[in-house]
Design an enzyme around this catalytic site. Structure first.
Site, PDB file in Angstrom:
ATOM      1  N   GLY A  11       0.865  -1.221  -0.021  1.00 51.49           N
ATOM      2  CA  GLY A  11      -0.410  -0.188   0.322  1.00 51.49           C
ATOM      3  C   GLY A  11       1.044   1.377  -0.143  1.00 51.49           C
ATOM      4  N   ARG A  72       0.744  -5.255  -4.914  1.00 55.51           N
ATOM      5  CA  ARG A  72       1.577  -6.951  -4.129  1.00 55.51           C
ATOM      6  C   ARG A  72       1.592  -7.725  -5.291  1.00 55.51           C
ATOM      7  NH1 ARG A  72      -0.806  -4.006   0.809  1.00 55.51           N
ATOM      8  NH2 ARG A  72      -2.099  -2.785   0.416  1.00 55.51           N
ATOM      9  N   ASP A 103       5.289  -4.666   5.701  1.00 51.68           N
ATOM     10  CA  ASP A 103       5.212  -5.863   6.284  1.00 51.68           C
ATOM     11  C   ASP A 103       5.497  -6.872   5.355  1.00 51.68           C
ATOM     12  OD1 ASP A 103       2.662  -6.000   6.776  1.00 51.68           O
ATOM     13  OD2 ASP A 103       1.823  -6.846   8.253  1.00 51.68           O
ATOM     14  N   THR A 126       3.942   2.367   5.730  1.00 50.86           N
ATOM     15  CA  THR A 126       3.210   2.298   5.517  1.00 50.86           C
ATOM     16  C   THR A 126       2.274   3.314   6.303  1.00 50.86           C
ATOM     17  OG1 THR A 126       1.615   0.862   6.640  1.00 50.86           O
ATOM     18  CG2 THR A 126       3.569   0.860   7.447  1.00 50.86           C
ATOM     19  N   ASP A 128       0.077   2.416   8.575  1.00 52.77           N
ATOM     20  CA  ASP A 128      -0.908   2.046   9.357  1.00 52.77           C
ATOM     21  C   ASP A 128       0.263   1.695  10.874  1.00 52.77           C
ATOM     22  OD1 ASP A 128      -2.595   1.289   8.154  1.00 52.77           O
ATOM     23  OD2 ASP A 128      -2.357  -1.499   7.983  1.00 52.77           O
ATOM     24  N   ASP A 130       2.140  -0.293  12.048  1.00 56.21           N
ATOM     25  CA  ASP A 130       2.099  -1.268  13.002  1.00 56.21           C
ATOM     26  C   ASP A 130       4.387  -2.009  12.154  1.00 56.21           C
ATOM     27  OD1 ASP A 130       1.971  -1.851   9.752  1.00 56.21           O
ATOM     28  OD2 ASP A 130       0.960  -3.330   9.794  1.00 56.21           O
ATOM     29  N   ARG A 172      -5.180  -2.399   9.239  1.00 52.53           N
ATOM     30  CA  ARG A 172      -5.698  -4.013   8.892  1.00 52.53           C
ATOM     31  C   ARG A 172      -5.376  -4.609  10.533  1.00 52.53           C
ATOM     32  NH1 ARG A 172      -3.278  -5.894   3.724  1.00 52.53           N
ATOM     33  NH2 ARG A 172      -1.296  -4.422   4.586  1.00 52.53           N
TER      34      ARG A 172
HETATM   35  O1  F6P Z   1      -1.505  -1.315   4.657  1.00 56.56           O
HETATM   36  C1  F6P Z   1      -1.562  -0.328   4.280  1.00 56.56           C
HETATM   37  C2  F6P Z   1      -3.173  -0.859   4.387  1.00 56.56           C
HETATM   38  O2  F6P Z   1      -4.242   1.346   4.415  1.00 56.56           O
HETATM   39  C3  F6P Z   1      -4.130  -1.132   5.533  1.00 56.56           C
HETATM   40  O3  F6P Z   1      -5.046  -0.094   6.121  1.00 56.56           O
HETATM   41  C4  F6P Z   1      -5.708  -1.486   4.569  1.00 56.56           C
HETATM   42  O4  F6P Z   1      -6.166  -2.471   5.289  1.00 56.56           O
HETATM   43  C5  F6P Z   1      -5.153  -1.786   3.443  1.00 56.56           C
HETATM   44  O5  F6P Z   1      -3.541  -1.207   3.164  1.00 56.56           O
HETATM   45  C6  F6P Z   1      -5.318  -1.835   0.992  1.00 56.56           C
HETATM   46  O6  F6P Z   1      -5.544  -2.085   1.063  1.00 56.56           O
HETATM   47  P1  F6P Z   1      -5.597  -2.550  -0.479  1.00 56.56           P
HETATM   48  O7  F6P Z   1      -5.328  -1.059  -0.905  1.00 56.56           O
HETATM   49  O8  F6P Z   1      -4.615  -3.420  -1.626  1.00 56.56           O
HETATM   50  O9  F6P Z   1      -7.038  -2.454  -0.321  1.00 56.56           O
END
Ligand code: F6P
Length: 324
Positions: A11, A72, A103, A126, A128, A130, A172
């Site tokens: 992300g 991804r 991660d 990120t 998050d 985390d 997440r």
């Molecule tokens: O890891 C960052 C994040 O924004 C999370 O908070 C979220 O769950 C996820 O990515 C969403 O991913 P995507 O943009 O692939 O739907």
């Protein structure tokens, strides 16, 4: 180390561009060539790799997203995909990597290093927050401020109509965005995946809130185990059984991932980007450059992904006390 490559993966987060800029300019300043790998591990497999100059990263320090794009990759999870990636890097003569991501990115980088031994240093990108090994991640501060701005606006309309709003924020597996936007936005409750949310307690204290408090904000982290903000709202509504009270849900979603990075994020991104290159040149590998207690620190990928960063201990109590 004459040729270093940089990529962003997973992300995106605001500040990734400032980090790319710092990597590119530090590498050039130190006498190395620097290459950009587009679309993360996908581009590594496909050989989407271009040489970057100092001017390639002009005018991006303030921009959200990532000029290198992100993805991804499922193919990189296979041994065949990683072999292709290695062959591509070899063909370009790349001797070291800077991986900007979270991660998932570091899990891939660790495996790749163990299989092929290309020195890699990560930067924590990120929203998050985390990642163990850094007090904050690149993009977190911007995401919190975006969420906060939205919560402030929701509060206006919530107060005007005496409504209860359940606001879902990203995260997440972690509640950092929920906690900080909850404190800053004056939320009555915050629900996060790190702690078991006892709905009965929430309903009980909800009933006990002073009568003068006609509107409330409940921030729900995306990873909350009771479910989405909508599911939580329905459960609470069911138990409160107050026909006069109106409940609403707002899911903030991907707006939290975009926008111009804050000053904090730009500074953190620049420091991590510079530290990643200087670390690589000094022999660091299989680790992430982060900032803890104002100091640059290198933490092994194994610890970054294997250890859990806890929420700041008194933050949830703070919300409880300030919500009376
Ligand atoms: O890891 C960052 C994040 O924004 C999370 O908070 C979220 O769950 C996820 O990515 C969403 O991913 P995507 O943009 O692939 O739907």
């Amino acid at each position: 180390m004459k040729k270093i490559a940089v990529f962003t993966s997973g992300g995106d987060s605001p500040g990734m561009n400032a980090c790319i800029r710092a990597v590119v300019r530090t590498a050039i300043y130190r006498g190395s060539e620097v290459y950009g790998i587009y679309r993360g591990y996908e581009g590594m497999i496909e050989g989407d790799i271009k040489k970057l100059q100092s001017h390639s990263v002009s005018n991006i320090v303030q921009r959200g997203g990532t000029i290198l794009k992100s993805a991804r990759s499922t193919e990189f999870r296979t041994p065949q995909g990683r072999k292709k990636a290695y062959d591509m890097l070899n063909a370009h003569g790349i001797e070291g990597l800077v991986a900007i991501g979270g991660d998932g990115t570091f899990t891939g980088a660790k495996l790749f290093f163990e299989e092929y031994g290309i020195p890699t240093v990560g930067c924590p990108g990120t929203i998050d927050n985390d990642i163990f090994g850094t007090d904050y991640t690149i993009g977190f501060d911007t995401a919190v401020n975006t969420a906060l701005e939205a919560i402030d606006k929701i509060r206006d309309t919530a107060a005007a109509h005496d409504r209860v709003f359940f606001v879902e924020v990203m995260g997440r597996d972690a509640g950092f965005i929920a906690v900080e936007s909850g404190i800053g936005g004056g939320a009555e409750f915050v629900m996060v995946p790190e702690t078991k949310s006892n709905l009965d307690n929430i309903v009980k204290s909800f009933k006990n809130l002073r009568k003068s408090k006609s509107s409330s904000i409940i921030v729900v982290a995306e990873g909350e185990e009771e479910g989405s903000a909508e599911m939580v709202m329905n459960k609470v509504k069911e138990q409160i059984k107050d026909k006069d009270r109106e409940f609403k849900v707002t899911t903030l979603g991907h707006i939290q991932r975009g926008g111009n990075p804050t000053a904090r994020d730009r500074v953190l991104a620049s420091r991590c980007g510079m530290a990643a290159v200087e670390g690589l040149l000094a022999g660091e590998k299989n680790c992430m450059a982060g900032v803890m207690n104002q100091q640059v620190v290198y933490t092994s990928f194994a610890d970054c992904i294997g250890k859990t960063k806890p929420l700041i201990a008194d933050h949830l109590k703070l919300i409880e006390i300030l919500s009376i």
